[in-house]
Design a protein around this motif. Structure first.
Motif, PDB file in Angstrom:
ATOM      1  N   THR A  15      12.101  45.422  -7.888  1.00 19.15           N
ATOM      2  CA  THR A  15      12.883  43.647  -8.563  1.00 19.15           C
ATOM      3  C   THR A  15      11.567  42.988  -7.636  1.00 19.15           C
ATOM      4  O   THR A  15      10.987  43.453  -6.762  1.00 19.15           O
ATOM      5  CB  THR A  15      14.523  43.433  -7.819  1.00 19.15           C
ATOM      6  N   VAL A  16      12.093  41.932  -7.523  1.00 18.15           N
ATOM      7  CA  VAL A  16      10.955  41.027  -7.380  1.00 18.15           C
ATOM      8  C   VAL A  16      11.686  39.852  -6.372  1.00 18.15           C
ATOM      9  O   VAL A  16      12.830  39.463  -6.954  1.00 18.15           O
ATOM     10  CB  VAL A  16      10.126  39.670  -8.284  1.00 18.15           C
ATOM     11  N   ALA A  17      11.216  39.330  -5.601  1.00 21.83           N
ATOM     12  CA  ALA A  17      12.045  38.066  -4.650  1.00 21.83           C
ATOM     13  C   ALA A  17      11.792  36.619  -5.663  1.00 21.83           C
ATOM     14  O   ALA A  17      11.523  36.596  -6.733  1.00 21.83           O
ATOM     15  CB  ALA A  17      10.839  38.242  -3.468  1.00 21.83           C
ATOM     16  N   PRO A  18      13.232  36.027  -5.723  1.00 18.90           N
ATOM     17  CA  PRO A  18      12.711  35.025  -6.449  1.00 18.90           C
ATOM     18  C   PRO A  18      11.833  33.506  -6.091  1.00 18.90           C
ATOM     19  O   PRO A  18      11.294  34.000  -4.939  1.00 18.90           O
ATOM     20  CB  PRO A  18      14.081  33.601  -5.342  1.00 18.90           C
ATOM     21  N   SER A  19      11.234  33.472  -7.037  1.00 17.58           N
ATOM     22  CA  SER A  19      10.335  32.252  -7.164  1.00 17.58           C
ATOM     23  C   SER A  19      10.247  31.228  -6.229  1.00 17.58           C
ATOM     24  O   SER A  19      11.287  30.968  -5.972  1.00 17.58           O
ATOM     25  CB  SER A  19       9.835  31.857  -8.007  1.00 17.58           C
ATOM     26  N   ARG A  20       9.285  30.312  -5.282  1.00 14.72           N
ATOM     27  CA  ARG A  20       9.797  29.505  -4.681  1.00 14.72           C
ATOM     28  C   ARG A  20      10.374  28.268  -5.397  1.00 14.72           C
ATOM     29  O   ARG A  20      10.769  27.572  -4.684  1.00 14.72           O
ATOM     30  CB  ARG A  20       7.896  29.483  -4.518  1.00 14.72           C
ATOM     31  N   LEU A  21       9.665  27.904  -6.813  1.00 16.96           N
ATOM     32  CA  LEU A  21      10.700  27.312  -7.214  1.00 16.96           C
ATOM     33  C   LEU A  21      12.020  27.549  -7.147  1.00 16.96           C
ATOM     34  O   LEU A  21      13.232  26.335  -7.272  1.00 16.96           O
ATOM     35  CB  LEU A  21      10.659  27.235  -9.197  1.00 16.96           C
ATOM     36  N   ARG A  22      12.819  28.612  -7.227  1.00 20.87           N
ATOM     37  CA  ARG A  22      13.998  28.828  -7.057  1.00 20.87           C
ATOM     38  C   ARG A  22      14.758  28.254  -5.635  1.00 20.87           C
ATOM     39  O   ARG A  22      15.602  27.581  -5.631  1.00 20.87           O
ATOM     40  CB  ARG A  22      14.469  29.908  -7.667  1.00 20.87           C
ATOM     41  N   LEU A  23      14.171  28.853  -5.292  1.00 17.14           N
ATOM     42  CA  LEU A  23      14.603  28.447  -3.615  1.00 17.14           C
ATOM     43  C   LEU A  23      14.148  27.763  -3.158  1.00 17.14           C
ATOM     44  O   LEU A  23      15.139  26.436  -2.108  1.00 17.14           O
ATOM     45  CB  LEU A  23      13.104  29.724  -2.665  1.00 17.14           C
ATOM     46  N   GLY A  24      12.975  26.741  -3.854  1.00 15.86           N
ATOM     47  CA  GLY A  24      12.916  25.013  -3.230  1.00 15.86           C
ATOM     48  C   GLY A  24      14.121  24.575  -3.822  1.00 15.86           C
ATOM     49  O   GLY A  24      14.740  23.329  -2.901  1.00 15.86           O
ATOM     50  N   LEU A  25      14.494  24.831  -5.073  1.00 16.03           N
ATOM     51  CA  LEU A  25      16.006  23.749  -5.862  1.00 16.03           C
ATOM     52  C   LEU A  25      17.373  24.219  -4.856  1.00 16.03           C
ATOM     53  O   LEU A  25      18.074  24.031  -4.796  1.00 16.03           O
ATOM     54  CB  LEU A  25      15.771  24.623  -7.097  1.00 16.03           C
ATOM     55  N   ALA A  26      17.534  25.622  -4.563  1.00 18.45           N
ATOM     56  CA  ALA A  26      18.559  26.054  -4.045  1.00 18.45           C
ATOM     57  C   ALA A  26      18.484  25.158  -2.598  1.00 18.45           C
ATOM     58  O   ALA A  26      19.803  25.228  -2.012  1.00 18.45           O
ATOM     59  CB  ALA A  26      18.797  27.848  -3.516  1.00 18.45           C
ATOM     60  N   ARG A  27      17.111  25.248  -1.666  1.00 15.27           N
ATOM     61  CA  ARG A  27      17.747  24.004  -0.566  1.00 15.27           C
ATOM     62  C   ARG A  27      17.697  23.301  -0.850  1.00 15.27           C
ATOM     63  O   ARG A  27      18.701  22.171  -0.477  1.00 15.27           O
ATOM     64  CB  ARG A  27      15.993  24.182   0.150  1.00 15.27           C
ATOM     65  N   LEU A  28      17.731  22.463  -1.936  1.00 16.63           N
ATOM     66  CA  LEU A  28      17.464  21.054  -2.088  1.00 16.63           C
ATOM     67  C   LEU A  28      19.564  20.917  -3.009  1.00 16.63           C
ATOM     68  O   LEU A  28      19.950  19.793  -1.996  1.00 16.63           O
ATOM     69  CB  LEU A  28      16.687  20.321  -3.178  1.00 16.63           C
ATOM     70  N   THR A  29      19.431  21.487  -4.215  1.00 17.87           N
ATOM     71  CA  THR A  29      20.777  21.631  -4.118  1.00 17.87           C
ATOM     72  C   THR A  29      22.254  22.658  -2.512  1.00 17.87           C
ATOM     73  O   THR A  29      23.530  22.202  -3.285  1.00 17.87           O
ATOM     74  CB  THR A  29      21.436  22.023  -5.479  1.00 17.87           C
TER      75      THR A  29
END
Length: 454
Positions: free
Chosen positions: A52-66
């Protein structure tokens, strides 16, 4: 009929199919359970195997914002699932940062995790790999499919451990080496080659210095056959003469000039017009060590003639339509000068069970070290099992279906009318006895008469 009886009947049918017809059992019962296991466990198995691969930075950033939960690792996406007569085939799309080698290195862990018989991986194109899983041991009882994709000089000879048919293609791999210990199935592999080639418009030439015990029964389909080293030396020199004549024809027909289309320029027999194209020749050499051993000066001179002729054939014979299949128990430098030079030209390698690791290294030591280990692990109770590969380093385990000598003889006799009559090899055309009609229909007594005594 009660539910218990129906269940018992279904269970009995399943056990019978699993024992007698494993392919039918797989298609009727096994594929359902295996498909469910693979699809349900897929995500957890990929995570446990490190695929598997770690989640992308975009998905991590969206999780922090939301202010939502941190996204989990992503698993490779399944593009397609296909059912075969021996297992499942998964086509998987790799995630960014993944490599096909990661899946190849994890095949053994995937096999245990999905509870399958075997798992192999190959790269189809950039970013897409194919996982081929076998649901049962296809090499325990070899059952060849009813349909083949055979063509001229491409014949099915065995079944691979992934359930696919293994073909011997002389157009792609012109010369090959086949080694194996006594009782390993080497001769059965050779019979299979002859049986499949018997129905094709090719000339078969054999050299069997064991007085012809292996190839003489198949002689009705052979254009030439030598059963001793003296005849073998003369036959090989005749093949060299045929090769030189074919090269003269090719050179005469090339006519390279500005007005000749590129498609009509050729450097082998396959570019010649059909009416000029000579019959391709497949030379089978059984027990090559008998050609390389010598005990005195006369035999040494004959041995040098034989080895020189064989080296020239494997170096130059492909363009002239002459293909060489060399068989033996050992094939190394201990057989004398010229052997390693010849082996370097034998692209195809097939090794049955051997008696020592050195014999396995003679076949695969210069191309694939892991194939050497696989060859030494072939069990003695599975004759016909072999490791086959080529100079590219790729290899696979195969097993040849058992072909009796009677079956091979019947096949060759049925196609005896296809045997080409080659002028250069006429002196070595097998002399076959003609059937003699019985002179009387009266029964012959097998009882030995005894004199009457007083």
């Amino acid at each position: 009929m009660s539910l218990l009886v129906i269940t018992a009947v279904i269970l009995g049918v399943a056990l019978l199919l699993r024992w007698q017809r494993p392919a039918w059992y797989w298609l009727s019962f096994g594929v359902v359970g295996a498909g469910v296991r693979v699809l349900v466990r897929y995500a957890s198995v990929m995570d446990a195997c490190g695929l598997t691969v770690a989640p992308s930075r975009l998905r991590l950033g969206l999780a922090r914002l939301t202010r939502t939960a941190v996204p989990t690792s992503r698993v490779p996406r399944i593009l397609a699932v296909r059912v075969t007569r021996s297992g499942l085939v998964l086509r998987v799309k790799l995630r960014p940062g993944q490599d096909a080698f990661d899946f190849m290195a994890s095949t053994d862990r995937l096999r245990h995790s999905f509870t399958m018989q075997g798992v192999t991986c190959r790269e189809l194109r950039a970013g897409v790999v194919e996982l081929r899983m076998t649901g049962y041991d296809v090499l325990r009882r070899v059952q060849m499919p009813a349909r083949f994709a055979a063509s001229l000089l491409r014949v099915p000879v065995a079944l691979r451990d992934d359930g696919e048919v293994h073909y011997r293609d002389w157009r792609q791999v012109p010369h090959a080496l086949n080694i194996g210990a006594v009782g390993s199935g080497k001769s059965v592999y050779q019979r299979r080659l002859v049986s499949e080639l018997a129905a094709q418009p090719v000339a078969l030439v054999g050299i069997d210095c064991k007085n012809g015990v292996e190839l003489a029964p198949l002689a009705r389909r052979f254009s030439a056959l030598a059963d001793n080293p003296d005849d073998a030396a003369a036959l090989l020199e005749a093949l060299l003469g045929r090769m030189a004549g074919i090269y003269d024809v090719i050179r005469r027909e090339q006519r390279i000039s500005a007005d000749v289309p590129d498609g009509e320029i050729t450097a082998d027999i396959w570019g010649l017009p059909v009416h000029l194209r000579p019959v391709p020749v497949v030379l089978l050499v059984d027990e090559v060590a008998e050609l390389a051993l010598f005990a005195n000066t006369t035999e040494k001179k004959r041995r040098d003639r034989i080895i020189t002729a064989l080296v020239r054939l494997v170096q130059l014979g492909r363009a002239a339509g002459i293909y060489v299949e060399v068989c033996g128990q050992r094939f190394g430098s201990d057989l004398g000068d010229g052997i390693t030079l010849m082996r370097a030209q034998l692209t195809g390698r097939t090794a049955h069970r051997v008696n020592d690791q050195a014999s396995a290294k003679m076949a695969f030591g210069d191309i694939a070290d892991d194939a050497v280990l696989a060859t030494t692990m072939i069990p003695t109770n599975r004759p016909g099992t072999a490791v086959t590969g080529d100079s590219s380093g790729g290899w696979v385990t195969i097993r040849t279906p058992h072909t009796t000598l009677r079956q091979a003889v019947n096949t060759c006799n049925a196609h005896a009318h296809l045997t080409p009559d080659l002028t250069e090899l006429a002196p070595w055309r097998p002399a076959l006895p003609t059937a003699v009609a019985p002179t009387s229909t009266a029964p012959v007594s097998l009882v030995k008469p005894r004199p009457v005594t007083d």
